[in-house]
Design an enzyme around this catalytic site. Sequence first.
Site, PDB file in Angstrom:
ATOM      1  N   LYS A   1       8.354   8.244   9.382  1.00  0.00           N
ATOM      2  CA  LYS A   1       7.231   7.931   8.499  1.00  0.00           C
ATOM      3  C   LYS A   1       6.150   9.006   8.555  1.00  0.00           C
ATOM      4  O   LYS A   1       5.374   9.150   7.619  1.00  0.00           O
ATOM      5  CB  LYS A   1       6.681   6.553   8.832  1.00  0.00           C
ATOM      6  CG  LYS A   1       7.763   5.493   8.576  1.00  0.00           C
ATOM      7  CD  LYS A   1       7.268   4.101   8.503  1.00  0.00           C
ATOM      8  CE  LYS A   1       8.304   3.134   7.948  1.00  0.00           C
ATOM      9  NZ  LYS A   1       9.443   2.901   8.854  1.00  0.00           N
TER      10      LYS A   1
HETATM   11  C1  LIG Z   1      10.630   2.287   8.442  1.00  0.00           C
HETATM   12  C2  LIG Z   1      11.854   2.625   9.214  1.00  0.00           C
HETATM   13  C3  LIG Z   1      13.153   2.468   8.667  1.00  0.00           C
HETATM   14  C4  LIG Z   1      13.391   1.875   7.304  1.00  0.00           C
HETATM   15  O1  LIG Z   1      12.937   2.712   6.275  1.00  0.00           O
HETATM   16  P1  LIG Z   1      12.742   2.144   4.791  1.00  0.00           P
HETATM   17  O2  LIG Z   1      12.135   3.266   4.023  1.00  0.00           O
HETATM   18  O3  LIG Z   1      11.821   0.962   4.935  1.00  0.00           O
HETATM   19  O4  LIG Z   1      14.089   1.754   4.292  1.00  0.00           O
HETATM   20  C5  LIG Z   1      14.225   2.872   9.431  1.00  0.00           C
HETATM   21  N1  LIG Z   1      14.062   3.371  10.679  1.00  0.00           N
HETATM   22  C6  LIG Z   1      12.840   3.529  11.239  1.00  0.00           C
HETATM   23  C7  LIG Z   1      12.741   4.085  12.609  1.00  0.00           C
HETATM   24  C8  LIG Z   1      11.697   3.167  10.535  1.00  0.00           C
HETATM   25  O5  LIG Z   1      10.479   3.327  11.099  1.00  0.00           O
END
Ligand SMILES: *Cc1c(COP(=O)(O)O)cnc(C)c1O
Length: 472
Positions: free
Chosen positions: A112
């Site tokens: 993120k």
């Molecule tokens: C947020 C997250 C996901 C999922 O991603 P999306 O964009 O919500 O599908 C997968 N793995 C980790 C470590 C995350 O923080």
Amino acid sequence: MRYISTRGNAPALDFENVTLAGLAADGGLYVPERWPSFTAAEIADLAGLSYVETAVRVMAPFVGDALTQDELRALCTEAYGRFDHAAVTPLVQLDGRNWLLELFHGPTLAFKDVALQLLGLLFERFLAGRDTHLTVVGATSGDTGSAAIDALAGRAKVDIFMLHPAGRVSDVQRRQMTTVLAPNVHNIAIDGSFDDAQALVKAMFADRGFAGRFALSAVNSINWARLMAQVVYYFYAAVRLGAPERPVAFSVPTGNFGDVFAGYVAQRMGLPVARLIVATNVNDILHRALSAGDYSVGTVTPTAAPSMDIQVSSNFERLLFDLHGRDGAALAATMTGFEASRSLAIAPAMREEAAGLFTSARIDPDAMALAMRSASQTACMLIDPHTAIGLAAARAAELPDVIPIVTLATAHPAKFRDAVERATGQRPVLPARIGGLFEREERFASLPADLAAIENYVAARAVPAERVAIPA
Ligand SMILES: *Cc1c(COP(=O)(O)O)cnc(C)c1O
């Protein structure tokens, strides 16, 4: 570039306004009014470019004239300069055909950061020219909160209030949020579950008077600019593996369908994506939707991959918009039905169209642990539970041998070190860049899961503002 709502009944916005907006006024999500496309020659030209240069080329059509190329480059240089690997998102070979794209080299150890570091700078840049102040509110099960707080801490004209469920995020995740002592950062531990926290945030947005008075804004993956920033690493990885001549498949650990939707965008832009593998844990609404047309909400089961413990995947609406031939009115009717019945049957023709690009897999806790163990035994690599779900799905995929599969490694193993240790017997070491996390002072409020209590807390600390001016 202009952006339109998936429900066809909200004003079109330019890039600057769509970045600040969040949800569209008709309840839909913003998407570009058309997909930009790159020729094979333009994709070939990306070979050998740095991550930042790739980002500038891939994002330029979406940004339009909101920023000059030099301004965009400066923001990308600053955002990705905070990553601890010169390649920003390095590609690591695991075996003959499987690769990991490491997306966790940012400040808070999850993918993120890739989008939120840039989003924080875009907010600051676009707010600088306005007589307004934003109040970001969000709920987090861990990763979004820490990445958003890191990206916004200390920035002018924005406060961030982040709700997390008390006692239900990992120590590392909590401390990554609560040890940030910048005055514009406000952590709130809610006496309740993540769903309670999420419901409180939705209730704050639904309280129009309150939302307007404080110019509430969102940084979850309904924000278009986040998805845009994620499109970049699909190009970056595929070009390194031989695109545009050679098609590449991606396996994506999925929760809110944001990351994998970015892969879809890359494919629509002309990148030869052979397959997008939607990897879910036992919270498998997306697997049921893509494999059987059954998009119906169940109850959330907590797992060792908490960032995927989701039942309603907001960004799925963006794919449904294209599957409905971009007919906003038709999709609005579909979504209204879904919101009432919590269930949606995807028409066979739409499911078939999606199956041309997407496959899916549901990975249970044993298969997840096995993937962690085998990566540690055969490749001497520790991988986190989310990445393990992606890798297990990649290994199960039926694809011609010549197609390389890139699994998105979405979190650093140290972020989920208890789960990694349980599966492999080895405890991942926290990277030096977040060293000292356990010595730092924490600051957070503890509040009941009660709307009035939260709103009073926010109102006493946020700066009232004109609502961000969105042109009609
Ligand atoms: C947020 C997250 C996901 C999922 O991603 P999306 O964009 O919500 O599908 C997968 N793995 C980790 C470590 C995350 O923080």
